[in-house]
Design a protein around this motif. Sequence first.
Motif, PDB file in Angstrom:
ATOM      1  N   ASP A   1     -15.068 -31.886   2.016  1.00 33.82           N
ATOM      2  CA  ASP A   1     -14.863 -32.590   0.746  1.00 33.82           C
ATOM      3  C   ASP A   1     -14.598 -31.653  -0.429  1.00 33.82           C
ATOM      4  O   ASP A   1     -14.680 -32.070  -1.592  1.00 33.82           O
ATOM      5  CB  ASP A   1     -16.065 -33.484   0.434  1.00 33.82           C
ATOM      6  N   GLN A   2     -14.286 -30.393  -0.151  1.00 32.73           N
ATOM      7  CA  GLN A   2     -13.978 -29.380  -1.169  1.00 32.73           C
ATOM      8  C   GLN A   2     -15.193 -28.966  -1.992  1.00 32.73           C
ATOM      9  O   GLN A   2     -15.044 -28.331  -3.037  1.00 32.73           O
ATOM     10  CB  GLN A   2     -12.852 -29.840  -2.107  1.00 32.73           C
TER      11      GLN A   2
ATOM     12  N   GLU B   1      -9.656 -33.789  -2.969  1.00 33.46           N
ATOM     13  CA  GLU B   1      -9.072 -34.492  -1.831  1.00 33.46           C
ATOM     14  C   GLU B   1      -9.678 -33.968  -0.525  1.00 33.46           C
ATOM     15  O   GLU B   1      -9.914 -32.771  -0.367  1.00 33.46           O
ATOM     16  CB  GLU B   1      -7.561 -34.270  -1.830  1.00 33.46           C
ATOM     17  N   THR B   2      -9.929 -34.866   0.407  1.00 34.13           N
ATOM     18  CA  THR B   2     -10.549 -34.480   1.674  1.00 34.13           C
ATOM     19  C   THR B   2      -9.615 -33.598   2.496  1.00 34.13           C
ATOM     20  O   THR B   2      -8.445 -33.926   2.689  1.00 34.13           O
ATOM     21  CB  THR B   2     -10.926 -35.727   2.489  1.00 34.13           C
ATOM     22  N   VAL B   3     -10.146 -32.484   2.971  1.00 35.11           N
ATOM     23  CA  VAL B   3      -9.410 -31.570   3.845  1.00 35.11           C
ATOM     24  C   VAL B   3      -9.772 -31.907   5.287  1.00 35.11           C
ATOM     25  O   VAL B   3     -10.954 -31.960   5.642  1.00 35.11           O
ATOM     26  CB  VAL B   3      -9.765 -30.102   3.537  1.00 35.11           C
ATOM     27  N   THR B   4      -8.760 -32.152   6.113  1.00 35.20           N
ATOM     28  CA  THR B   4      -8.993 -32.481   7.518  1.00 35.20           C
ATOM     29  C   THR B   4      -8.638 -31.285   8.390  1.00 35.20           C
ATOM     30  O   THR B   4      -7.523 -30.769   8.325  1.00 35.20           O
ATOM     31  CB  THR B   4      -8.153 -33.698   7.944  1.00 35.20           C
TER      32      THR B   4
ATOM     33  N   ASN C   1     -20.396 -23.388   4.433  1.00 36.92           N
ATOM     34  CA  ASN C   1     -20.826 -23.409   5.832  1.00 36.92           C
ATOM     35  C   ASN C   1     -21.392 -24.793   6.123  1.00 36.92           C
ATOM     36  O   ASN C   1     -22.392 -25.189   5.517  1.00 36.92           O
ATOM     37  CB  ASN C   1     -21.913 -22.361   6.092  1.00 36.92           C
ATOM     38  N   PRO C   2     -20.785 -25.552   7.004  1.00 33.97           N
ATOM     39  CA  PRO C   2     -21.290 -26.905   7.263  1.00 33.97           C
ATOM     40  C   PRO C   2     -22.625 -26.876   8.002  1.00 33.97           C
ATOM     41  O   PRO C   2     -22.927 -25.935   8.738  1.00 33.97           O
ATOM     42  CB  PRO C   2     -20.196 -27.530   8.136  1.00 33.97           C
ATOM     43  N   VAL C   3     -23.407 -27.912   7.767  1.00 41.44           N
ATOM     44  CA  VAL C   3     -24.641 -28.086   8.526  1.00 41.44           C
ATOM     45  C   VAL C   3     -24.256 -28.622   9.895  1.00 41.44           C
ATOM     46  O   VAL C   3     -23.630 -29.680  10.013  1.00 41.44           O
ATOM     47  CB  VAL C   3     -25.600 -29.064   7.822  1.00 41.44           C
ATOM     48  N   ALA C   4     -24.593 -27.883  10.926  1.00 41.78           N
ATOM     49  CA  ALA C   4     -24.143 -28.245  12.269  1.00 41.78           C
ATOM     50  C   ALA C   4     -25.329 -28.468  13.192  1.00 41.78           C
ATOM     51  O   ALA C   4     -26.358 -27.788  13.094  1.00 41.78           O
ATOM     52  CB  ALA C   4     -23.242 -27.148  12.835  1.00 41.78           C
ATOM     53  N   GLY C   5     -25.161 -29.421  14.071  1.00 42.22           N
ATOM     54  CA  GLY C   5     -26.181 -29.659  15.081  1.00 42.22           C
ATOM     55  C   GLY C   5     -26.103 -28.610  16.180  1.00 42.22           C
ATOM     56  O   GLY C   5     -25.015 -28.215  16.598  1.00 42.22           O
TER      57      GLY C   5
ATOM     58  N   GLY D   1     -22.706 -27.290  -3.669  1.00 38.17           N
ATOM     59  CA  GLY D   1     -22.373 -28.653  -4.060  1.00 38.17           C
ATOM     60  C   GLY D   1     -21.375 -28.755  -5.186  1.00 38.17           C
ATOM     61  O   GLY D   1     -21.121 -29.853  -5.698  1.00 38.17           O
ATOM     62  N   ASN D   2     -20.787 -27.632  -5.591  1.00 32.20           N
ATOM     63  CA  ASN D   2     -19.810 -27.640  -6.677  1.00 32.20           C
ATOM     64  C   ASN D   2     -18.387 -27.734  -6.129  1.00 32.20           C
ATOM     65  O   ASN D   2     -18.108 -27.285  -5.014  1.00 32.20           O
ATOM     66  CB  ASN D   2     -19.946 -26.364  -7.518  1.00 32.20           C
TER      67      ASN D   2
END
Length: 472
Positions: free
Chosen positions: A225-226, A170-173, A204-208, A231-232
């Motif tokens: 997206d958990q 489930e998407t985490v906001t 760690n998100p890819v950030a601009g 990617g797991n």
Amino acid sequence: MNHPWYICNIRQPRLAGILKLLVAATLLLTFSLLTFPLPAEAARQESLVVTAPPQVREGETFTVKVSEKSTEKPVEGAAVYLLDRYEPLGTGADKKSQDPSIQGTLLGNTDKEGILTVSVKKQGKYFIKAMKENGNTQEGYVPAFTTLTVVATPGSISFYVDKPVYRRGETVTLSLYNGSDETVILSNSAPWVITRPGDQDVFNPVAGTVIVEVKPKETKTWTWDQKDSSGNQARPGVYLARIKTSSGDLWAHFAISGLKHEKQHRNEAPPLPKVKPFKDVTGEVTWGDPQILRLYEKGIVKGVSKDTFDPDGTLTRAQFLALLLRAAGMEPSDTETQDNPELGQPAQTEKPFADVSPEHWAYRYIVRAKEAGIISDEEYPEGFEPDKPINRLEICVMATRAIGLANDAEGTTGDNLAFRDREEINFRYRGYVQTAVEWGIVNGYDDGTFRPAQNATRREACVIIYRILEDK
């Protein structure tokens, strides 16, 4: 052969007469329906939908919209009420229908666009209820509910998630709200990281590489997206989201449940294990014995002694919480309440309830359950009473929340419950029972009752835990 009852062989003058009679009968029926409408109980029941922001600040103006579910047509003149979301849960029984808290506080009525603009001055957790009324009778509409959380307007920034427990996948906001008078500077477009207590970073998100400004009273939102950095799917457990801002680091806590994440109804009992350590759980009772022994194999349940399980005895609130958190992959570690300099998280210093001390064997479980929103102060205002037997409604509510279905349950009215004792279920929690039934978590008894206030047995608790266990 000509048959006089075949209309194709009726002579034309006779056919014309029959057609005239049919037309006259149709006109008469139409006139009677217009003049003498069907009684209310026979009229079509149209469901309403009420929408509002899930969270607002004290005194913040927001809009409530009411529409028909099937047509999305705005509903003019719908009455909108504000009700306390929670109340003492321990009894399991409903309150008297004349209690004013059931009706709530009238906020107003919707305009021709189905809109009502309101504000709530007191922080807390509420239901918003919408009804279409004509005096004291409904005009063929089923009332609708949605949840609302009113939070204090802080003088500083806050970082939070939209729910405490998520189903797997489930998407985490994640949201950053700037309640200060100064602009908050972010070093890039996503300066946050997901981690687990004591572990390395999970994602760690890819950030601009662009400076982002969050002005006073603005909110910035991201989603996860958990998936971990490889990617797991992230494994069940408790997580921390950390964000770096010009005002310092902020944290948000949430959990990913290890309980079932799809609406499945495969409730078959497992094969009877070969190891049978309990003299009172031998497999002779087909309903419950296999589930108890399987959960014992997985280290989720224990006996009351080395060779006794007491399947038909009661279990306490603390015992069920421990069982539930183990099954959900949310069991606290031995160092859970100690300082963690690596994460910058302080120790738990405030008792979760006045009657639960750090010396209680289930203290860490109760702390974890409260942090995850599985239990709350509003539902146990006089104390949690951890050693008191738990009732069936409490089990239903706690299990539904531990799966991550609290938002689903609180947005459901429970109108479809078929239990004969439906009216004995506190109306605020009927949505939990209905959601639990739909997800195959609970069933009623053979006589068509649910018995919300009845103490649950250890056998019943094990069957429920086994049903919601994803890895059986």
